[in-house]
Design a protein around this motif. Structure first.
Motif, PDB file in Angstrom:
ATOM      1  N   MET B  85       0.842  -1.207   0.000  1.00  0.00           N
ATOM      2  CA  MET B  85       0.000   0.000   0.000  1.00  0.00           C
ATOM      3  C   MET B  85       0.879   1.260   0.000  1.00  0.00           C
ATOM      4  O   MET B  85       0.601   2.223  -0.719  1.00  0.00           O
ATOM      5  CB  MET B  85      -0.910   0.016   1.231  1.00  0.00           C
ATOM      6  CG  MET B  85      -1.990  -1.043   1.202  1.00  0.00           C
ATOM      7  SD  MET B  85      -3.093  -0.845  -0.207  1.00  0.00           S
ATOM      8  CE  MET B  85      -4.663  -1.134   0.539  1.00  0.00           C
ATOM      9  N   ALA B  86       1.942   1.228   0.821  1.00  0.00           N
ATOM     10  CA  ALA B  86       2.834   2.386   0.900  1.00  0.00           C
ATOM     11  C   ALA B  86       3.512   2.644  -0.446  1.00  0.00           C
ATOM     12  O   ALA B  86       3.766   3.787  -0.813  1.00  0.00           O
ATOM     13  CB  ALA B  86       3.891   2.160   1.978  1.00  0.00           C
ATOM     14  N   ALA B  87       3.793   1.563  -1.173  1.00  0.00           N
ATOM     15  CA  ALA B  87       4.440   1.702  -2.475  1.00  0.00           C
ATOM     16  C   ALA B  87       3.430   2.025  -3.571  1.00  0.00           C
ATOM     17  O   ALA B  87       3.805   2.180  -4.735  1.00  0.00           O
ATOM     18  CB  ALA B  87       5.186   0.409  -2.816  1.00  0.00           C
ATOM     19  N   GLY B  88       2.166   2.121  -3.209  1.00  0.00           N
ATOM     20  CA  GLY B  88       1.109   2.431  -4.182  1.00  0.00           C
ATOM     21  C   GLY B  88       0.800   1.271  -5.103  1.00  0.00           C
ATOM     22  O   GLY B  88       0.257   1.454  -6.187  1.00  0.00           O
ATOM     23  N   ILE B  93      -8.872  -5.022  -4.028  1.00  0.00           N
ATOM     24  CA  ILE B  93      -9.753  -5.455  -2.935  1.00  0.00           C
ATOM     25  C   ILE B  93      -8.867  -6.004  -1.823  1.00  0.00           C
ATOM     26  O   ILE B  93      -7.981  -6.825  -2.069  1.00  0.00           O
ATOM     27  CB  ILE B  93     -10.723  -6.552  -3.426  1.00  0.00           C
ATOM     28  CG1 ILE B  93     -11.565  -5.993  -4.572  1.00  0.00           C
ATOM     29  CG2 ILE B  93     -11.614  -7.041  -2.304  1.00  0.00           C
ATOM     30  CD1 ILE B  93     -11.957  -7.024  -5.575  1.00  0.00           C
ATOM     31  N   VAL B  94      -9.124  -5.519  -0.625  1.00  0.00           N
ATOM     32  CA  VAL B  94      -8.236  -5.870   0.485  1.00  0.00           C
ATOM     33  C   VAL B  94      -9.007  -6.629   1.555  1.00  0.00           C
ATOM     34  O   VAL B  94     -10.033  -6.150   2.043  1.00  0.00           O
ATOM     35  CB  VAL B  94      -7.647  -4.590   1.143  1.00  0.00           C
ATOM     36  CG1 VAL B  94      -6.469  -4.945   2.014  1.00  0.00           C
ATOM     37  CG2 VAL B  94      -7.258  -3.558   0.111  1.00  0.00           C
ATOM     38  N   HIS B  95      -8.490  -7.801   1.888  1.00  0.00           N
ATOM     39  CA  HIS B  95      -9.041  -8.510   3.046  1.00  0.00           C
ATOM     40  C   HIS B  95      -8.399  -7.854   4.260  1.00  0.00           C
ATOM     41  O   HIS B  95      -7.193  -8.003   4.488  1.00  0.00           O
ATOM     42  CB  HIS B  95      -8.644  -9.994   2.955  1.00  0.00           C
ATOM     43  CG  HIS B  95      -9.588 -10.887   3.673  1.00  0.00           C
ATOM     44  ND1 HIS B  95      -9.548 -12.255   3.551  1.00  0.00           N
ATOM     45  CD2 HIS B  95     -10.613 -10.635   4.502  1.00  0.00           C
ATOM     46  CE1 HIS B  95     -10.504 -12.793   4.285  1.00  0.00           C
ATOM     47  NE2 HIS B  95     -11.156 -11.823   4.871  1.00  0.00           N
ATOM     48  N   GLY B 109      -4.708   6.707   4.890  1.00  0.00           N
ATOM     49  CA  GLY B 109      -5.652   6.899   3.784  1.00  0.00           C
ATOM     50  C   GLY B 109      -5.546   5.855   2.696  1.00  0.00           C
ATOM     51  O   GLY B 109      -5.822   6.123   1.528  1.00  0.00           O
ATOM     52  N   TYR B 110      -5.139   4.628   3.070  1.00  0.00           N
ATOM     53  CA  TYR B 110      -4.986   3.567   2.077  1.00  0.00           C
ATOM     54  C   TYR B 110      -6.322   2.959   1.640  1.00  0.00           C
ATOM     55  O   TYR B 110      -6.393   2.312   0.613  1.00  0.00           O
ATOM     56  CB  TYR B 110      -4.109   2.433   2.625  1.00  0.00           C
ATOM     57  CG  TYR B 110      -2.666   2.820   2.871  1.00  0.00           C
ATOM     58  CD1 TYR B 110      -2.065   3.876   2.183  1.00  0.00           C
ATOM     59  CD2 TYR B 110      -1.881   2.116   3.793  1.00  0.00           C
ATOM     60  CE1 TYR B 110      -0.754   4.221   2.405  1.00  0.00           C
ATOM     61  CE2 TYR B 110      -0.557   2.459   4.019  1.00  0.00           C
ATOM     62  CZ  TYR B 110      -0.002   3.516   3.325  1.00  0.00           C
ATOM     63  OH  TYR B 110       1.309   3.857   3.542  1.00  0.00           O
ATOM     64  N   ALA B 316      -7.922   2.748  -1.754  1.00  0.00           N
ATOM     65  CA  ALA B 316      -8.295   4.114  -2.132  1.00  0.00           C
ATOM     66  C   ALA B 316      -7.733   4.491  -3.500  1.00  0.00           C
ATOM     67  O   ALA B 316      -8.246   5.389  -4.164  1.00  0.00           O
ATOM     68  CB  ALA B 316      -7.776   5.091  -1.070  1.00  0.00           C
ATOM     69  N   LYS B 317      -6.682   3.804  -3.937  1.00  0.00           N
ATOM     70  CA  LYS B 317      -6.048   4.153  -5.216  1.00  0.00           C
ATOM     71  C   LYS B 317      -6.507   3.272  -6.374  1.00  0.00           C
ATOM     72  O   LYS B 317      -5.956   3.376  -7.468  1.00  0.00           O
ATOM     73  CB  LYS B 317      -4.529   4.039  -5.077  1.00  0.00           C
ATOM     74  CG  LYS B 317      -3.928   5.181  -4.291  1.00  0.00           C
ATOM     75  CD  LYS B 317      -2.418   5.135  -4.343  1.00  0.00           C
ATOM     76  CE  LYS B 317      -1.840   6.309  -3.571  1.00  0.00           C
ATOM     77  NZ  LYS B 317      -0.406   6.147  -3.341  1.00  0.00           N
ATOM     78  N   THR B 318      -7.468   2.403  -6.148  1.00  0.00           N
ATOM     79  CA  THR B 318      -7.895   1.530  -7.247  1.00  0.00           C
ATOM     80  C   THR B 318      -8.492   2.355  -8.386  1.00  0.00           C
ATOM     81  O   THR B 318      -9.146   3.378  -8.145  1.00  0.00           O
ATOM     82  CB  THR B 318      -8.907   0.472  -6.764  1.00  0.00           C
ATOM     83  OG1 THR B 318      -9.233  -0.364  -7.874  1.00  0.00           O
ATOM     84  CG2 THR B 318     -10.171   1.097  -6.216  1.00  0.00           C
ATOM     85  N   LYS B 319      -8.246   1.859  -9.610  1.00  0.00           N
ATOM     86  CA  LYS B 319      -8.820   2.554 -10.759  1.00  0.00           C
ATOM     87  C   LYS B 319     -10.146   1.926 -11.148  1.00  0.00           C
ATOM     88  O   LYS B 319     -10.756   2.319 -12.142  1.00  0.00           O
ATOM     89  CB  LYS B 319      -7.833   2.504 -11.918  1.00  0.00           C
ATOM     90  CG  LYS B 319      -6.656   3.436 -11.683  1.00  0.00           C
ATOM     91  CD  LYS B 319      -5.617   3.312 -12.756  1.00  0.00           C
ATOM     92  CE  LYS B 319      -4.448   4.230 -12.398  1.00  0.00           C
ATOM     93  NZ  LYS B 319      -3.203   3.777 -12.980  1.00  0.00           N
TER      94      LYS B 319
END
Lengths: 306, 427
Positions: B85-88, B93-95, B109-110, B316-319
């Motif tokens: 997540m930190a590396a973007g 979808i996150v479990h 804000g991930y 939060a960064k998903t397209k």
């Protein structure tokens, strides 16, 4: 004059050969080190950077509740270094001498002694964890079978024992390395010195003390410095065996383990604390860097040229 | 002739353009839908086949969305996820875990917050379950809860019969008596070791001693602290069980403890209902059952440590948020909940899913009747040192005799008190 000409001729080549290594060092050592330093000077919430806090994170390490963890971890690293250094160096030296004296089968014994070194430390840790399991491990079965209560111990479950058990596992895995380094040192000693001493009537012990041991100083420097760095960056073994909380009861926590626990958090025991973990990283970096440099300087001064 | 040719050319060009245009208009949504590829991260390595079958069913109903499921070992999951997540480069979808571990993802804000109307049926989830998917400070919702867990006692009646015990204990003192009897018969009472996961064993019995939800509420409100005699008593209760644990218990790992139980070599295992499927898979022939920790006296108050286990969130960064949301809606439906119960043998958080498994039914019933927050997980895993970390190092030291229960309680209190507001001025 000639030297100056050669230097002038060599300079572009030296620069050309050193530059790639320098670039890699800058990217993979200096940039992360300065990044770590900058991280340690900020307040953090999870991976979100907050305000500049100066040396507050370093102060936190010296106060409750982290003082105990950090102090304990540092003490454990010191114990690991001192024990590893004393035992590993002496056992390695004895093994090297034994192989050096062999007339036949040198290669075979070299391979046997060096074999554990090539095994992955993680695999070694898992293997010993299974060996020492009190329920299913062969050591406790053996102890029960032959009624050996001294062998049937919670080797990895007693705070006083666990760290030394880990040190023993580390020794088992790594002792081949100093042995091979010392053996290489012994092989590089001019045979004439030893023969001359023998002709003069020197005993084997005298030959070792007066000729072999002093001439092993460069090998000794390598082993001492690598043991120092390895002991203060001890991570894999305590992580695999004692987990991130350094079980039992935090008694196997090392500075690198504490750094990892606070840097990334764990699902059931710690949350991410980037500032605090970076402060540990900075202290570790400075301590290992200065310690290795001083040790290297001091030990090299004592080396004797053949 | 020339004009006619020009006209013919123009008509042909217009026709081709019209066809191309209509084609592109018609094809656009199809090709876009066909190109949506999502990734999902999870720590449920053991449920990989199940999740892949769920994804297969979902993709059959939503042919344009392809999801790749990637699982990582539970102990390393949080590290891997946080780093990604930190590396973007985290998954779409996150479990996600619940409570404090979720908060670590919320703060930077991930995760994308979820509005109640974005997921069908979310308003039917119990408030406690939804609260497990909110941040510590940021109270928006970040995940769809996926399971409930509770702590209790697995028992092997066949093994207990070897010691002349025919029925599981009705009260806690009877439980201790049975352990004594099993030990006297030269058999193994408890399978639990005293190393990792000792907190879980404590959590199984502790609420009976400190008084369950009432104590939890008092501590969270700052009316009581962990130096309360009832809390100390809960630690002493673990010490009391030490003689019935395996020999050299402090060195017995969690995996070895589970193996001791599922291999039929111990009478009891204190742990989470989430082990049900694991035990069944490891030894399908093992006859065992699950019970809530018995009350101190017959008909007395019972408490079962309970928590919502985690949820499904969106990066939060998903397209492809709409597509990810579509999958979350699927995971919040009975289409997911029913096979989850059936295959994974766990308690789904999806409301209204019937549970037919007898042992799961017992767990659900005990949660409904006696559920109390698993205190350290629900309330005290938000900052360092967490209550859990302090217990996980404190209890083994108590069992080893290097610390007393009171000293461990003091350390928990002082440690948590460094960041837990309501304890200010009380430590």
């Amino acid at each position: 004059m000639a030297t100056r000409n050669v230097t002038r001729y060599q300079r572009p080549w030296i620069i050309a050969f050193i530059t790639p290594a320098m670039i890699l060092t800058v990217i993979f050592t200096l940039v992360p080190a300065f990044t770590l330093l900058s991280y340690s000077l900020y307040g953090w919430e999870s991976f979100k950077r907050g305000d500049f806090v100066g040396f507050t994170n370093f102060e936190r390490l010296s106060n409750f509740p982290f003082r105990g963890d950090f102090g304990g971890a540092f003490r454990n690293n010191v114990i690991v270094f001192v024990t590893l250094f004393l035992v590993q160096t002496s056992v390695g030296m004895i093994l090297a001498l034994a192989i050096y004296r062999l007339r036949r089968g040198k290669k075979l014994f070299q391979a046997i002694v060096f074999l554990p070194v090539i095994l992955s430390l993680v695999i070694v840790a898992f293997m010993w964890k299974l060996f020492l399991d009190p329920l299913f491990g062969p050591i406790s079965s053996l102890a029960l079978q032959f009624n050996l209560p001294w062998l049937n111990q919670p080797w990895l479950g007693q705070p006083g024992l666990a760290l030394f058990t880990l040190i023993f596992i580390g020794l088992w895995r790594w002792v081949g390395f100093p042995a091979i380094v010392f053996l290489a040192g012994m092989n590089s000693i001019n045979e004439e010195y030893i023969e001359a001493a023998r002709i003069d009537g020197a005993s084997e012990m005298q030959i070792f003390r007066k000729i072999i041991f002093p001439l092993l100083a460069p090998s000794f420097t390598i082993v001492a410095i690598l043991t120092f760095i390895g002991a203060f960056e001890w991570f894999e073994l305590p992580y695999v065996i004692g987990g991130v909380t350094g079980q039992p009861g935090g008694s196997t926590t090392t500075m690198a383990l504490l750094f990892y626990r606070l840097a990334f958090g764990t699902v059931d025991s710690a949350t991410v604390d980037v500032g605090l973990s970076s402060a540990i990283g900075v202290i570790l970096f400075i301590f290992v860097g200065i310690g290795a440099a001083l040790g290297s300087y001091y030990l090299r001064k004592r080396e004797i040229q053949q | 002739m020339k004009t006619r040719n020009r006209l013919r050319h123009l008509v042909a060009s217009l026709t081709v353009s019209a066809v191309a245009l209509s084609g592109s208009v018609l094809m656009a949504p199809m090709s876009k839908a066909a190109n949506v590829e999502l990734t999902m991260y999870s720590w449920r390595v053991e449920d990989k086949a199940f999740y892949e079958s769920v994804i297969k069913d979902f993709s059959a109903a939503n042919p344009g969305i392809k999801i790749t499921f990637q699982s990582f070992p539970s102990a390393d999951y949080q590290t891997i996820l946080m780093s990604a997540m930190a590396a973007g480069k985290g998954p779409d979808i996150v479990h996600v875990r619940a409570y404090g571990a979720l908060d670590q993802l919320v703060v930077p804000g991930y995760l994308s917050p979820l509005a109640a109307n974005e997921v069908k049926g979310l308003n039917k989830y119990p408030v406690d379950a939804l609260n497990s998917q909110r941040g510590f400070s940021d109270k928006r919702l970040f995940g769809v809860p996926f399971a409930y867990q509770s702590l209790g006692i697995f028992y092997n009646l066949e093994y207990m019969r070897k010691a002349g015990i025919q029925l599981p204990p009705n009260t806690y003192p009877e439980f201790i008596e049975q352990l004594k009897k099993i030990k006297a018969a030269g058999l193994q009472g408890l399978a639990n070791g005293g190393s990792t996961h000792i907190e879980q064993m404590w959590g199984t019995i502790a609420p009976m001693f400190y008084g369950g939800t009432e104590f939890y509420n008092d501590v969270v409100a700052g009316k009581k602290t962990f130096t309360d005699p009832a809390f100390i008593k809960s630690l002493e209760a673990v010490q009391e069980l030490f003689p019935y644990m395996p020999s050299n218990a402090t060195a017995v790992s969690y995996d070895a403890s589970r193996a001791l139980f599922f291999s039929g070599k111990a009478a009891f295992f204190m742990g989470g209902i989430f082990e049900l499927g694991y035990f069944r898979n490891q030894n399908p022939k093992l006859k065992f059952d699950f019970m809530a920790t018995p009350p101190m006296s017959k008909g007395g108050k019972q408490f079962v440590s309970t928590w919502a286990d985690g949820g499904f969130g969106i990066n939060a960064k998903t397209k492809a948020r709409p597509e990810a949301l579509k999958f979350l809606n699927y995971l919040a439906s009975k289409s997911f909940g029913a096979p989850f119960v059936q295959t994974v043998a766990q308690i789904t958080a999806v409301p209204g899913v019937p549970i037919r498994d007898r042992q799961l039914q017992k767990a659900v019933s005990s949660i409904n009747k006696w559920g109390t927050p698993y205190i350290m997980l629900v309330g005290f895993r938000y900052k360092n040192p967490t209550g859990s970390a302090l217990l996980q190092t404190g209890i083994p030291n108590m069992l080893n005799g290097t610390k007393t229960a009171k000293q461990v309680a003091d350390e928990v209190n002082k440690g948590v008190g460094t960041w837990f507001g309501p304890f200010a001025g009380k430590i």
